[in-house]
Design a protein around this motif. Structure first.
Motif, PDB file in Angstrom:
ATOM      1  N   LEU A  28       6.341  -8.277  -9.111  1.00 13.38           N
ATOM      2  CA  LEU A  28       5.617  -7.183  -9.767  1.00 13.38           C
ATOM      3  C   LEU A  28       6.524  -6.231 -10.534  1.00 13.38           C
ATOM      4  N   GLU A  29       7.809  -6.206 -10.218  1.00 10.44           N
ATOM      5  CA  GLU A  29       8.721  -5.316 -10.943  1.00 10.44           C
ATOM      6  C   GLU A  29       8.827  -5.694 -12.413  1.00 10.44           C
ATOM      7  N   ILE A 114     -11.394  -6.326  -1.022  1.00 10.24           N
ATOM      8  CA  ILE A 114     -10.691  -6.291  -2.310  1.00 10.24           C
ATOM      9  C   ILE A 114      -9.317  -5.657  -2.122  1.00 10.24           C
ATOM     10  N   ARG A 115      -9.279  -4.526  -1.459  1.00  8.67           N
ATOM     11  CA  ARG A 115      -8.006  -3.831  -1.242  1.00  8.67           C
ATOM     12  C   ARG A 115      -7.017  -4.691  -0.472  1.00  8.67           C
ATOM     13  N   ASN A 116      -7.486  -5.321   0.600  1.00 11.91           N
ATOM     14  CA  ASN A 116      -6.602  -6.139   1.425  1.00 11.91           C
ATOM     15  C   ASN A 116      -6.060  -7.348   0.665  1.00 11.91           C
ATOM     16  N   LYS A 117      -6.858  -7.880  -0.229  1.00 13.60           N
ATOM     17  CA  LYS A 117      -6.408  -9.017  -1.040  1.00 13.60           C
ATOM     18  C   LYS A 117      -5.113  -8.679  -1.770  1.00 13.60           C
ATOM     19  N   TYR A 118      -5.012  -7.463  -2.245  1.00 17.54           N
ATOM     20  CA  TYR A 118      -3.828  -7.038  -3.004  1.00 17.54           C
ATOM     21  C   TYR A 118      -2.754  -6.412  -2.118  1.00 17.54           C
ATOM     22  N   ALA A 119      -3.157  -5.619  -1.154  1.00 16.90           N
ATOM     23  CA  ALA A 119      -2.184  -4.889  -0.341  1.00 16.90           C
ATOM     24  C   ALA A 119      -1.391  -5.797   0.586  1.00 16.90           C
ATOM     25  N   HIS A 120      -1.954  -6.914   0.972  1.00 15.13           N
ATOM     26  CA  HIS A 120      -1.291  -7.807   1.926  1.00 15.13           C
ATOM     27  C   HIS A 120      -0.875  -9.128   1.284  1.00 15.13           C
ATOM     28  N   ALA A 121      -0.662  -9.104  -0.019  1.00 14.53           N
ATOM     29  CA  ALA A 121      -0.327 -10.335  -0.730  1.00 14.53           C
ATOM     30  C   ALA A 121       1.147 -10.380  -1.109  1.00 14.53           C
ATOM     31  N   GLN A 122       1.608 -11.597  -1.296  1.00 13.21           N
ATOM     32  CA  GLN A 122       2.879 -11.823  -1.970  1.00 13.21           C
ATOM     33  C   GLN A 122       2.517 -12.274  -3.381  1.00 13.21           C
ATOM     34  N   TYR A 123       3.396 -11.993  -4.322  1.00 15.98           N
ATOM     35  CA  TYR A 123       3.098 -12.254  -5.725  1.00 15.98           C
ATOM     36  C   TYR A 123       4.157 -13.137  -6.363  1.00 15.98           C
ATOM     37  N   LEU A 132      -1.322 -14.769  -6.477  1.00 15.38           N
ATOM     38  CA  LEU A 132      -1.335 -14.027  -5.223  1.00 15.38           C
ATOM     39  C   LEU A 132      -1.393 -15.019  -4.070  1.00 15.38           C
ATOM     40  N   THR A 133      -0.678 -14.702  -3.028  1.00 14.84           N
ATOM     41  CA  THR A 133      -0.836 -15.394  -1.756  1.00 14.84           C
ATOM     42  C   THR A 133      -1.321 -14.311  -0.793  1.00 14.84           C
ATOM     43  N   PRO A 134      -2.666 -14.122  -0.756  1.00 16.54           N
ATOM     44  CA  PRO A 134      -3.215 -13.057   0.097  1.00 16.54           C
ATOM     45  C   PRO A 134      -2.928 -13.323   1.576  1.00 16.54           C
ATOM     46  N   PHE A 135      -2.696 -12.271   2.323  1.00 11.51           N
ATOM     47  CA  PHE A 135      -2.468 -12.352   3.767  1.00 11.51           C
ATOM     48  C   PHE A 135      -1.377 -13.373   4.100  1.00 11.51           C
ATOM     49  N   SER A 136      -0.327 -13.372   3.309  1.00 12.92           N
ATOM     50  CA  SER A 136       0.737 -14.365   3.490  1.00 12.92           C
ATOM     51  C   SER A 136       1.393 -14.298   4.861  1.00 12.92           C
ATOM     52  N   SER A 137       1.356 -13.155   5.507  1.00 13.65           N
ATOM     53  CA  SER A 137       1.999 -13.051   6.817  1.00 13.65           C
ATOM     54  C   SER A 137       1.014 -13.164   7.979  1.00 13.65           C
ATOM     55  N   GLU A 144      -3.576 -19.564   1.127  1.00 11.40           N
ATOM     56  CA  GLU A 144      -4.234 -19.871  -0.142  1.00 11.40           C
ATOM     57  C   GLU A 144      -3.474 -19.193  -1.272  1.00 11.40           C
ATOM     58  N   ARG A 145      -3.589 -19.760  -2.431  1.00 15.18           N
ATOM     59  CA  ARG A 145      -2.961 -19.186  -3.616  1.00 15.18           C
ATOM     60  C   ARG A 145      -4.063 -18.915  -4.631  1.00 15.18           C
ATOM     61  N   VAL A 146      -4.070 -17.702  -5.154  1.00 18.29           N
ATOM     62  CA  VAL A 146      -5.103 -17.280  -6.092  1.00 18.29           C
ATOM     63  C   VAL A 146      -4.421 -16.902  -7.396  1.00 18.29           C
ATOM     64  N   GLU A 147      -4.754 -17.619  -8.459  1.00 18.52           N
ATOM     65  CA  GLU A 147      -4.191 -17.296  -9.769  1.00 18.52           C
ATOM     66  C   GLU A 147      -5.125 -16.325 -10.477  1.00 18.52           C
ATOM     67  N   GLN A 148      -4.572 -15.230 -10.975  1.00 17.56           N
ATOM     68  CA  GLN A 148      -5.380 -14.196 -11.610  1.00 17.56           C
ATOM     69  C   GLN A 148      -4.771 -13.745 -12.929  1.00 17.56           C
TER      70      GLN A 148
END
Length: 189
Positions: A28-29, A114-123, A132-137, A144-148
């Protein structure tokens, strides 16, 4: 292996760690547009979170101060949502509180998701999107991997915007959306 034995295998290298620290960055940087959209979603959720005590106040008649105190006991937003359900469910599925509660608690759940999808994802980034890899930990979930694209982020932002406006209309003007009004009319309420 004992902790004493492990300690003998470590070596100090502050210079290397410091060098790595200054060079380290995450996906994200380099993607200011995506990072900004995630920031908007997170800040919108903070607004949504603040409506939970108002809903508790609405369902119970308790004071603003008391509802904030009660909600403050629960750290996880999902626990606050569970409390709201516990308040309106005993009144019966066709009661005003239950019809309104089901709708607005549904909005809170959706916003939390929606918030958790982003807050707990790796990018990770591609040339045209972000992955996004939501809830990666969360090791109890299937990875799952979500392309956006930016447009996908905008859909979630617009949905959060709608949720905020529906909550605001209920709390400050006692207005409900047409879908909830129709459900109440159907029950003769």
């Amino acid at each position: 292996m004992s902790s004493r034995m492990m300690l003998t295998k470590f070596s100090e290298n502050e210079k290397k760690i410091s060098s790595e620290t200054s060079a380290f960055n995450v996906a994200l940087e380099g993607e200011a547009n995506y990072a900004a959209k995630i920031g908007v979603i997170i800040s919108m959720f903070a607004l949504i979170e603040d409506y939970a005590p108002f809903l508790l106040q609405l369902f119970t008649g308790m004071s603003k101060e008391d509802s904030r105190s009660v909600m403050g006991v629960f750290r996880a937003f999902s626990n606050r949502i569970d409390l709201l359900k516990a308040v309106y469910k005993p009144k019966g599925s066709n009661s005003v509180d239950s019809i309104i509660g089901t709708h607005y608690v549904g909005l809170l759940n959706e916003a939390n998701k929606i918030r958790n999808k982003y807050a707990h994802a790796q990018y990770a980034t591609t040339r045209k999107s972000i992955v996004l890899t939501p809830f990666s930990s969360d090791y109890n979930r299937t990875t799952e991997r979500v392309e956006q694209t930016l447009a996908d982020f905008d859909k979630d932002i617009n949905r959060m915007r709608r949720i905020i406006c529906e909550l605001h209309a209920l709390v400050y003007r006692m207005e409900i959306p047409a879908s909830v009004h129709k459900r109440l009319q159907k029950q003769g309420l």
